[in-house]
Design a protein around this motif. Structure first.
Motif, PDB file in Angstrom:
ATOM      1  N   GLY A 159       1.186  19.388 -14.049  1.00  0.00           N
ATOM      2  CA  GLY A 159       1.437  18.074 -13.463  1.00  0.00           C
ATOM      3  C   GLY A 159       2.802  17.554 -13.857  1.00  0.00           C
ATOM      4  N   SER A 395       4.221   9.577 -18.795  1.00  0.00           N
ATOM      5  CA  SER A 395       2.894   8.966 -18.657  1.00  0.00           C
ATOM      6  C   SER A 395       2.995   7.452 -18.521  1.00  0.00           C
ATOM      7  N   ILE A 398       4.002   6.461 -15.049  1.00  0.00           N
ATOM      8  CA  ILE A 398       2.866   6.530 -14.121  1.00  0.00           C
ATOM      9  C   ILE A 398       1.972   5.310 -14.278  1.00  0.00           C
ATOM     10  N   THR A 405       3.648   5.738  -7.093  1.00  0.00           N
ATOM     11  CA  THR A 405       2.269   6.028  -6.697  1.00  0.00           C
ATOM     12  C   THR A 405       1.314   5.019  -7.327  1.00  0.00           C
ATOM     13  N   ASP A 406       0.038   5.096  -6.946  1.00  0.00           N
ATOM     14  CA  ASP A 406      -1.013   4.255  -7.530  1.00  0.00           C
ATOM     15  C   ASP A 406      -1.843   5.028  -8.548  1.00  0.00           C
ATOM     16  N   GLU A 407      -1.324   6.175  -9.008  1.00  0.00           N
ATOM     17  CA  GLU A 407      -2.083   7.019  -9.924  1.00  0.00           C
ATOM     18  C   GLU A 407      -2.423   6.288 -11.213  1.00  0.00           C
ATOM     19  N   ARG A 410      -5.277   3.938 -10.673  1.00  0.00           N
ATOM     20  CA  ARG A 410      -6.520   4.677 -10.487  1.00  0.00           C
ATOM     21  C   ARG A 410      -7.087   5.131 -11.830  1.00  0.00           C
ATOM     22  N   ARG A 411      -6.229   5.600 -12.697  1.00  0.00           N
ATOM     23  CA  ARG A 411      -6.693   6.055 -14.013  1.00  0.00           C
ATOM     24  C   ARG A 411      -7.236   4.876 -14.830  1.00  0.00           C
ATOM     25  N   TYR A 533      -8.287  -0.508  -8.418  1.00  0.00           N
ATOM     26  CA  TYR A 533      -8.966   0.714  -8.007  1.00  0.00           C
ATOM     27  C   TYR A 533     -10.138   0.979  -8.945  1.00  0.00           C
ATOM     28  N   LEU A 540     -10.416   9.398  -8.390  1.00  0.00           N
ATOM     29  CA  LEU A 540      -9.184   9.693  -9.124  1.00  0.00           C
ATOM     30  C   LEU A 540      -8.553  10.973  -8.577  1.00  0.00           C
ATOM     31  N   LYS A 541      -7.253  10.922  -8.351  1.00  0.00           N
ATOM     32  CA  LYS A 541      -6.569  12.113  -7.840  1.00  0.00           C
ATOM     33  C   LYS A 541      -6.692  13.248  -8.846  1.00  0.00           C
ATOM     34  N   GLU A 542      -6.888  14.421  -8.325  1.00  0.00           N
ATOM     35  CA  GLU A 542      -6.978  15.580  -9.208  1.00  0.00           C
ATOM     36  C   GLU A 542      -5.594  15.894  -9.769  1.00  0.00           C
TER      37      GLU A 542
END
Length: 542
Positions: A159, A395, A398, A405-407, A410-411, A533, A540-542
């Motif tokens: 990643g 990190s 993010i 992104t919205d990662e 989401r987390r 979210y 959650l995105k993989e």
């Protein structure tokens, strides 16, 4: 630092009616539901626990007697006896380790051979001599990981974080080999500190290569002789060590007990220093955001009210709360919607939510400049390596959404939902669970010493790896298993873990709770409106 009861069955702390926690730094904010549970140990279980330890201690003395007469062989080194010399190491000091811990040592320090993600590989080992030595079998055990501090799931070998860390290794190398005061300040360190300050909402920040030393080496920089430290009774050992090294007077207050804290700080202001009764040079309140053994969350609004009232400084350790609490992942300050400027010293680590290492201190520019020049960690310790710093930057970027992104959201939402869902289900299953409803640390009480090892081993047999903790790390009758939730855990994983825990709990008779009803849920409207979210809406995105 620049100037400026008795035995019962249920004991819950519920802050939904009386004295609702309202942050005084932002008086207009909405009241927030707050629930913490600390059921008292049932009397019968307490008696059985004491009896169990008594039996273990008795057999330990018998085994020591047999060892002294060489009836039982001891595969360990012994200090040579020198006539006229006092032994450096007293044998009795290791009695607990030798006779109780050693026989169940397989439950701790298990070697892993993969990243500590939602699942990981353990190296299988066997002991032919009851824990004195271990041999590896060459096999791997695949297990669900609920023991690592991987709150936001950044413990990954692939990643963007891993790719950026690899690139920084090629650009900067793996080590710095110098302190920040000499040749150890790179551009990447300055970038990291600027980003941390922005993330925390403070003027400035400084990063250190070790989280423990961030506390133990910097508290003596802030206070000294003639100062008073008011420390929570359950503060981490790094805070305790730093307080002792400072030379300041130390007083502890009962865990998260604001009444006791205010009484102690009021008496300290009135009485002054011992003997001379001179005013204290400084009064420093030291607390944690999330307490890693109890799963409780600090009552920050009340702490801020007290520190303002008595003109004290506040040192907040967010090792377990930064990234893991609050709708923006900004820690307990974000969780309570408080103003970061009301906390004088904001400390945290990068080891839990960021998948890296080291620690930080944030605050005013004047404070950080002072620490930067006076701190032993900055002066004598080696600087943070570039790939470690890059992992934090990646990190944190993010989490803040600066990657476009919205990662991060989401987390954060996944972790918050996992915490409530997991806790609610354990309460409903009949286990005694400690801590706050939103804490990612979930202690499950085991009590009896024999059940510590049994719970760990039975869970691992079924594919679930977790941490078990007993005396002296906990009170003698409050042994526990400690689960750490992660954004990397899916609902299916958590349901499978709950199935295993329920099965083992029935096998070992661990369902002691007599609490009726669970006053919180992951479906609470107030909870759902706080997060952008949640996994019930988005995966959650993989």
């Amino acid at each position: 630092m620049p100037h400026g009861e008795g035995n019962g069955y249920v004991k819950t702390v519920k802050r939904t009616g009386e004295k609702k926690a309202k942050c005084l730094s932002q008086p207009g904010q909405a009241l927030r539901k707050h629930f913490e549970s600390f059921e008292e140990t049932p009397l019968a279980i307490a008696i059985l626990t004491y009896l169990g330890y008594g039996i273990l201690i008795l057999f330990g003395h018998i085994r020591d007697f047999l060892r002294n007469w060489q009836i039982e062989k001891v595969p360990m080194a012994a200090e040579p006896i020198r006539e006229g010399w006092v032994p450096l190491y007293q044998s009795f000091e290791s009695f607990y380790t030798r006779n109780l811990y050693r026989r169940i040592r397989d439950c701790w320090n298990r070697p892993i051979c993969s990243v500590p993600g939602a699942e990981f590989d353990l190296m299988e080992r066997q002991s032919p001599d009851y824990g004195w030595t271990f041999n590896f079998t060459g096999k791997k055990v695949r297990a669900m990981n609920m023991g690592s501090y991987n709150y936001l799931g950044f413990a990954q070998s692939e990643g963007p974080c891993a790719d950026n860390a690899e690139k920084s290794t090629r650009d900067w190398g793996v080590g710095v080999c110098s302190s920040r005061h000499e040749l150890g300040s790179f551009e990447i360190h300055l970038e990291l500190e600027k980003l941390v300050a922005e993330f925390l909402g403070v003027e400035s920040a400084i990063a250190f290569g070790m989280g423990f030393a961030t506390n133990s080496m910097n508290i003596p920089t802030l206070v000294g002789k003639g100062s008073l430290i008011l420390s929570d009774a359950l503060n981490h050992s790094s805070l305790v060590l730093g307080s002792r090294l400072s030379g300041a007077q130390i007083k502890t207050f009962r865990h998260n007990d604001m009444k006791d804290l205010e009484e102690k700080i009021r008496d300290a202001v009135v009485d002054g220093q011992p003997h001379t009764h001179r005013p204290w040079k400084k009064i420093l309140i030291i607390v944690e955001g999330v307490y890693s053994m109890e799963g409780s969350v600090v009552k920050l609004p009340e702490i801020i009210r007290i520190k303002k009232k008595y003109k004290a400084y506040l040192y907040l350790d967010e090792a377990h709360s930064i990234g893991a609490l609050g709708p923006r992942g900004r820690g307990v300050v974000d969780y309570w919607s408080c103003n970061p400027k009301d906390i004088d010293i904001m400390m945290g680590t990068f080891t839990k939510s960021f998948g890296s290492a080291g620690g930080y201190i944030g605050g005013s520019k004047k404070l950080i400049d002072y620490i930067r020049t006076k701190s032993h960690s900055a002066c004598y310790a080696v600087s943070m390596s570039a790939p470690v710093a890059q992992q934090i930057i990646s990190s944190m970027t993010i989490i803040m959404g600066l990657d476009g992104t919205d990662e991060g959201k989401r987390r954060i939402g996944r972790l918050a939902w996992n915490c409530r869902y997991f806790r609610r289900r354990l309460h409903e299953m009949g286990f005694i669970i400690y801590g706050n409803m939103d804490s990612p640390v979930v202690p499950l009480l085991l009590f009896c010493p024999g059940k510590i090892a049994a719970f760990s081993r039975e869970c691992l047999k079924r594919g679930l790896a977790t941490v078990v903790v007993g005396f002296p790390a906990t009170p003698i009758i409050q042994s526990r298993a400690r689960f750490c939730l992660s954004a990397a855990h899916t609902k299916e994983m958590i349901d499978h873990a709950l199935s295993i825990i329920g099965e083992v709990g029935t096998l070992l008779s661990l369902k002691y709770s007599r609490m009726s009803g669970v006053p919180f849920s992951e479906d609470d409207v107030e909870f759902q409106t706080r997060y952008s979210y949640l996994p019930c809406v988005d995966k959650l995105k993989e």
